[in-house]
Design an enzyme around this catalytic site. Structure first.
Site, short mmCIF file in Angstrom:
data_model
loop_
_atom_site.label_atom_id
_atom_site.label_comp_id
_atom_site.label_asym_id
_atom_site.label_seq_id
_atom_site.Cartn_x
_atom_site.Cartn_y
_atom_site.Cartn_z
N ASP A 33 -20.00 -11.37 92.69
CA ASP A 33 -20.54 -10.34 91.79
C ASP A 33 -22.06 -10.29 91.88
OD1 ASP A 33 -20.89 -12.84 90.78
OD2 ASP A 33 -19.97 -12.45 88.83
N GLU A 34 -22.57 -10.12 93.08
CA GLU A 34 -24.00 -10.00 93.31
C GLU A 34 -24.26 -8.90 94.34
OE1 GLU A 34 -27.33 -13.31 93.01
OE2 GLU A 34 -25.31 -14.14 92.91
N ASP A 55 -34.23 -13.64 100.42
CA ASP A 55 -33.23 -13.70 101.48
C ASP A 55 -33.63 -12.72 102.58
OD1 ASP A 55 -32.28 -14.22 98.77
OD2 ASP A 55 -30.35 -14.69 99.65
N TRP A 113 -40.26 -14.61 96.82
CA TRP A 113 -39.39 -13.45 96.67
C TRP A 113 -40.28 -12.20 96.74
CZ3 TRP A 113 -37.48 -17.99 96.47
CH2 TRP A 113 -36.10 -18.20 96.48
N GLU A 117 -24.28 -20.33 102.19
CA GLU A 117 -25.40 -20.32 101.25
C GLU A 117 -26.03 -21.70 101.12
OE1 GLU A 117 -24.29 -19.01 97.33
OE2 GLU A 117 -26.38 -18.65 96.78
N HIS A 162 -24.02 -16.02 103.55
CA HIS A 162 -25.36 -15.86 103.01
C HIS A 162 -26.31 -16.08 104.17
CE1 HIS A 162 -25.90 -15.71 98.65
NE2 HIS A 162 -27.13 -16.14 98.82
C1 BGC Z 1 -28.76 -15.28 95.32
C2 BGC Z 1 -29.84 -15.68 96.26
C3 BGC Z 1 -31.13 -15.48 95.61
C4 BGC Z 1 -31.15 -16.39 94.42
C5 BGC Z 1 -32.39 -16.42 93.65
C6 BGC Z 1 -28.82 -16.16 94.11
O1 BGC Z 1 -27.86 -15.89 93.19
O2 BGC Z 1 -27.51 -15.26 95.90
O3 BGC Z 1 -29.65 -15.85 97.53
O4 BGC Z 1 -32.25 -15.48 96.41
O5 BGC Z 1 -30.08 -16.15 93.55
O6 BGC Z 1 -32.82 -17.63 93.67
#
Ligand code: BGC
Length: 917
Positions: free
Chosen positions: A445-446, A453, A506, A721, A742
């Site tokens: 759910d993202e 990333d 980020w 991930e 990921h």
């Molecule tokens: C995501 C990441 C993201 C991170 C933030 C996660 O839930 O999947 O890859 O950069 O949150 O730290």
């Protein structure tokens, strides 16, 4: 000599795309000459080039990486482009005729926005019947929807794209598409156009925090169809209140939860008139997103009956997309699919998808149907099926990989099959996460455009694919978000419900991505387009810095830091142990430096000076805060050292020491990684560039956790991930945040292109007009081969280490480019090479082939599995040797209790070790 790939704004024959700063680029191949002497660009409306709209004349200053076309564009018009070029060997070539076609530009819309009278929670289909009286010569549809839409003419889908109008911050930008509808309207007669609407990213549940209706709660549609007959007569049909609305047979769809399809609804439709919607036209913009399309089609490799009695299809590859199938079952019966990435105890599993239901339900009307979702996608390798158990039918189920239509430009292969699988995993990671937005993952759910990333993976993606316009769209969305946030870059783009959050690494996507695009494409427009966004980001950090004492550090606020690093001192399992403010200040410096360089390139001398000074001050502050006067770094972590070298934070005199400290730090951890998102992206490159290439290869070739090949050994088909997403016993390590697709750690592939193969762009002549070719081989990989179709043309690098130690290298440099070649261990000055093919064969000194013996440093022996095996056959347990002795030799520590070996045996051991190559 040939001219190929003539592109407009980096698109090939774009139909209705956003063509701001119109420019043409092209490549030249098969030439005897080395460089272009002159070129000429012609633009015409007629496909035979007979009416000149623009003729540059033959000129010496035409840059094949991006030549601005000074044309005032007309709406809905196709222009044809041809390039002529002359080489320095007096060759001449004329390209084929390429084209671009404008969208509506500033033209007023005749169509009106329409909505559904059926209620906000009922996905509608809008339809209209119309008649054409003559054969159609040309037809275009200009259309968009809130949320997603698909158009059908006489039951046939128009185009092959999914998820139009694309994911943007709909508050600021709504893209509209231009479709060529000619083939669907060829014949005269009565036609029916239908538009299916669905929630998509616009409405319904989407986002990490689960907010509903991020941008709106109701469907809307807009379309204008222009039909031309062979006499040039134009008929325009626009959406208005005469269109009808009915309930869609796709009764439910959600990106996270899946789709429900009930064809019975279409069998007895109830129509009402569409209603007009009061939505403006000012947010409409011609599309810049690349279409999301079906690519690979994969049949099940296995039909599994699990211990729990489930029927599960294994497609053998983790991917983004969906499963489609044909079926005819009795009316009222159901087929359901659930999607997952991994089996647990042999059973279907999907807890790591968190709240995403990732399901598909088909409720039969008794007829035969080809079934495939329309407005959702899944991240999966496995699909659990209920409602069909016949193996013959199940065998015909097909997984369709769905992602943005971006051409592959790079490939790299080595003599090590596990490394090759890792490269493929990274490529699949990119495919799966390039679904209109560069996402973090495709399954749970993202599925959002997480900035870090994207930032860490961007250069790998640029080596692998022609991703200019994919990133440009993302950057446009980023710039639009920053207008609401005073320059802060939200964690995800488009921001959905997370507009308020911003932090280092980020947010630095705002400078790093445009700068990378500039380096890879040599097209300064990206810096010009993004300049305000880059500047707003640096100014935002500066304002925080000022509010907190003007120390020229970023020392406050929340940061994700070295996300998922393994050296946390606080016991958290998501944040590494590297000081947040050190990382934040390092990126502050890096971003200010990129901004200063960009300002200088754009002729903004005031800003160049201002941000140059700012970056100098930040660097001085970092050195004062984090380095001792003798050059020791106070941030004693792998990532700490990596950043110091990657961003040039340490004073020159301290470089060697910092590199040695990094090497020591690694050796104390038996040369295993502890880095998270930040350090992992740079660690191998930093080691290769600072005298520790052997350790970079060691990290690459490690096979236990944490390492890249650990996942490969565990059967991964994409990048995980977490380093330990799956434990050695096959159990998933965590369900809270654990995706098996990921791509962030796949950023190691950038190092493979840059250091294993050795291809690097330069700041002086970006776009690979000039490259530095510096392969850094290591005998643990005997061969490597890379090809990269750069904006200048194709570079190829291929090397081999022969058994006798001979190093053979073949390099190909495209027309118009030149490269500085630094041969490994050749003891000679770099050479400057013009375009052409070059071959080398020599005995490197020192040799690349390693010999082993009792006088080799322990850590060298431990890097080679055969050595470890020989040691163990002499009763020496390599793992029992303390890391602190890694630099000693067996001879030096022969009396230590964990070795204790007689002199006679020692000779034998030496003999056995000598035999290993
Ligand atoms: C995501 C990441 C993201 C991170 C933030 C996660 O839930 O999947 O890859 O950069 O949150 O730290």
């Amino acid at each position: 000599m040939k001219i190929a790939q003539v592109k407009i704004n980096h698109y090939e024959n774009p139909l209705g795309y956003d063509l701001e700063n119109l420019r043409v680029s092209y490549k030249i191949c098969d030439a005897l000459g080395k460089k272009q002497k002159q070129a000429r660009i012609l633009v015409s409306i007629n496909p035979d080039m007979s009416d000149s709209v623009y003729d540059s004349g033959a000129r010496e200053d035409i840059d094949n990486l991006g030549f601005l076309l000074p044309i005032d564009l007309m709406p809905r018009t196709r222009y044809h482009v041809q390039v002529e070029s002359w080489s320095d060997a007096n060759e001449y070539a004329k390209s084929e005729i390429f084209w671009f076609e404008t969208a509506k530009l500033n033209e007023v819309w005749e169509a009106k926005w329409i909505g559904s009278p059926l209620g906000k929670n009922t996905p509608p289909v809008f339809e209209k019947e119309f008649e054409t009286f003559r054969e159609c010569q040309k037809a275009r549809i200009y259309s968009t929807g809130l949320g997603m839409y698909e158009i059908y003419i006489d039951g046939q889908k128009v185009g092959d794209e999914y998820f139009a109008p694309g994911c943007t911050n709909y508050e600021d930008r709504i893209q509209y598409q231009t479709y060529d509808a000619t083939p669907y309207l060829k014949n005269s007669g009565v036609h029916k156009i239908e538009a299916y609407l669905a929630d998509g990213w616009y409405k319904g549940r989407f986002g990490l925090r689960g907010r509903e209706n991020n941008y709106g709660d109701d469907y809307a549609f807009l379309a204008e169809i222009h039909i031309f007959d062979k006499y040039g007569n134009e008929t325009v049909i626009g959406t208005d209140e005469t269109w009808l609305a009915r309930k869609s047979e796709i009764t439910f769809s959600s990106i996270y939860d899946g789709e429900i399809y009930e064809p019975e609804i279409k069998n007895s439709p109830k129509f009402e008139n569409a209603v007009l919607k009061n939505i403006g036209f000012e947010l409409l913009t011609p599309r810049n997103c690349e279409p999301v399309c079906i690519h690979e089609k994969i049949s099940p490799v296995q039909i599994i009956k699990t211990p729990a009695g489930e029927t599960v299809l294994d497609f053998g590859q983790n991917m983004s997309g969906f499963v489609r199938f044909a079926c005819k079952i009795p009316k009222g019966e159901k087929v359901t699919l659930q999607y997952g990435e991994i089996l647990q105890n042999g059973n279907f599993y999907r807890d790591n998808l968190r709240s995403a239901k990732a399901e598909y339900t088909y409720i039969s009307d008794g007829n035969e149907h080809e079934i495939s979702p329309h407005f959702t996608y899944y991240g999966f390798r496995y699909a659990k099926i209920t409602g069909i158990s016949n193996e013959e039918i199940l065998k015909k189920f097909e997984a369709a990989a769905l992602y943005s239509d971006i051409k592959r430009v790079g490939s790299i292969k080595t003599s090590n099959e596990k490394v090759n699988r890792l490269i493929q995993n990274s490529e699949w990671g990119q495919r799966s996460n390039f679904v209109d937005v560069p996402t973090d993952c495709p399954q749970r759910d993202e599925r959002m455009g997480w900035t870090a990333d994207t930032q860490v993976y961007c250069k790998t993606a640029l080596f692998q694919t022609d991703a200019y316009n994919f990133y440009r769209k993302y950057l446009k969305d980023m710039a639009s978000e920053q207008k609401h946030t005073g320059g802060a870059v939200p964690h995800v783009i488009p921001a959905f419900e997370m507009r308020g959050d911003s932090c280092s690494v980020w947010g630095d996507a705002a400078t790093i991505i445009p700068w990378s695009l500039y380096l890879f494409y040599g097209d300064i427009q990206i810096l010009s387009e993004q300049y305000e966004s880059m500047k707003a980001w640096v100014d935002y950090i500066y304002s925080i810095d000022e509010q907190t004492g003007g120390k020229r550090l970023w020392s406050t606020g929340f940061h994700f830091g070295d996300w998922l690093g393994l050296d946390s001192e606080t016991g958290t399992d998501v944040k590494g142990g590297t000081d947040d403010t050190y990382i934040a200040s390092a990126y502050y410096f890096n971003s200010a430096q990129i901004l200063a360089k960009s300002a200088a390139l754009l002729g903004k001398s005031g800003d160049a000076q201002k941000y140059g000074k700012l970056s100098d001050e930040i660097l001085a502050a970092i050195r004062k805060e984090y380095f001792t006067s003798t050059g020791r770094l106070a941030v004693n972590t792998q990532t700490g050292y990596v950043l110091a070298l990657a961003f040039g934070l340490c004073p020159d005199f301290a470089k060697e020491r910092i590199a040695a400290d990094l090497a020591q730090k690694l050796k104390l951890n038996k040369v295993y990684l502890k880095t998270g998102f930040v350090g992992t992206a740079y660690i191998c490159k930093v080691l290769s560039d600072n005298g520790y290439n052997d350790l970079a290869y060691r990290l690459l070739l490690n096979e236990d956790c944490p390492s890249w090949l650990y996942a490969v050994n565990m059967g991964a088909t994409t990048i995980w991930e977490r380093w330990n997403s799956v434990l050695p016993d096959g159990k998933i390590s965590d369900t809270g945040m654990n995706s098996l697709n990921h791509y962030a750690y796949g950023s190691v592939v950038e190092w493979m292109y840059r250091s294993i193969a050795g291809l690097n762009p330069t700041e002086q002549s970006p776009g690979f007009k000039e490259a530095i070719i510096a392969p850094k081989p290591d005998c643990r990989i005997k061969e490597a081969e890379m090809s990269y179709d750069s904006p200048m043309g194709t570079y190829k690098i291929c090397w081999k280490i022969e058994d006798d130690g001979l190093f053979k290298l073949k390099v190909e440099i495209p027309f118009g480019a030149r490269a500085e070649l630094i041969l490994p261990n050749a003891q000679k000055e770099p050479e400057i090479l013009a375009s052409g093919v070059y071959e080398y064969s020599y005995l490197p000194s020192p040799p690349l082939i390693k010999t082993y013996g009792i006088s080799s440093p322990i850590n060298e022996l431990l890097q080679k599995k055969e050595c470890i095996d020989v040691l163990s056959s002499f009763g020496i347990d390599a793992n029992a040797i303390p890391a602190a002795l890694a630099d000693s030799t067996i001879v030096e520590i022969k009396h230590m209790p964990f070795i204790s070996i007689t002199d006679e045996k020692l000779k034998e051991l030496d003999f056995e070790l000598n035999r290993i190559k």
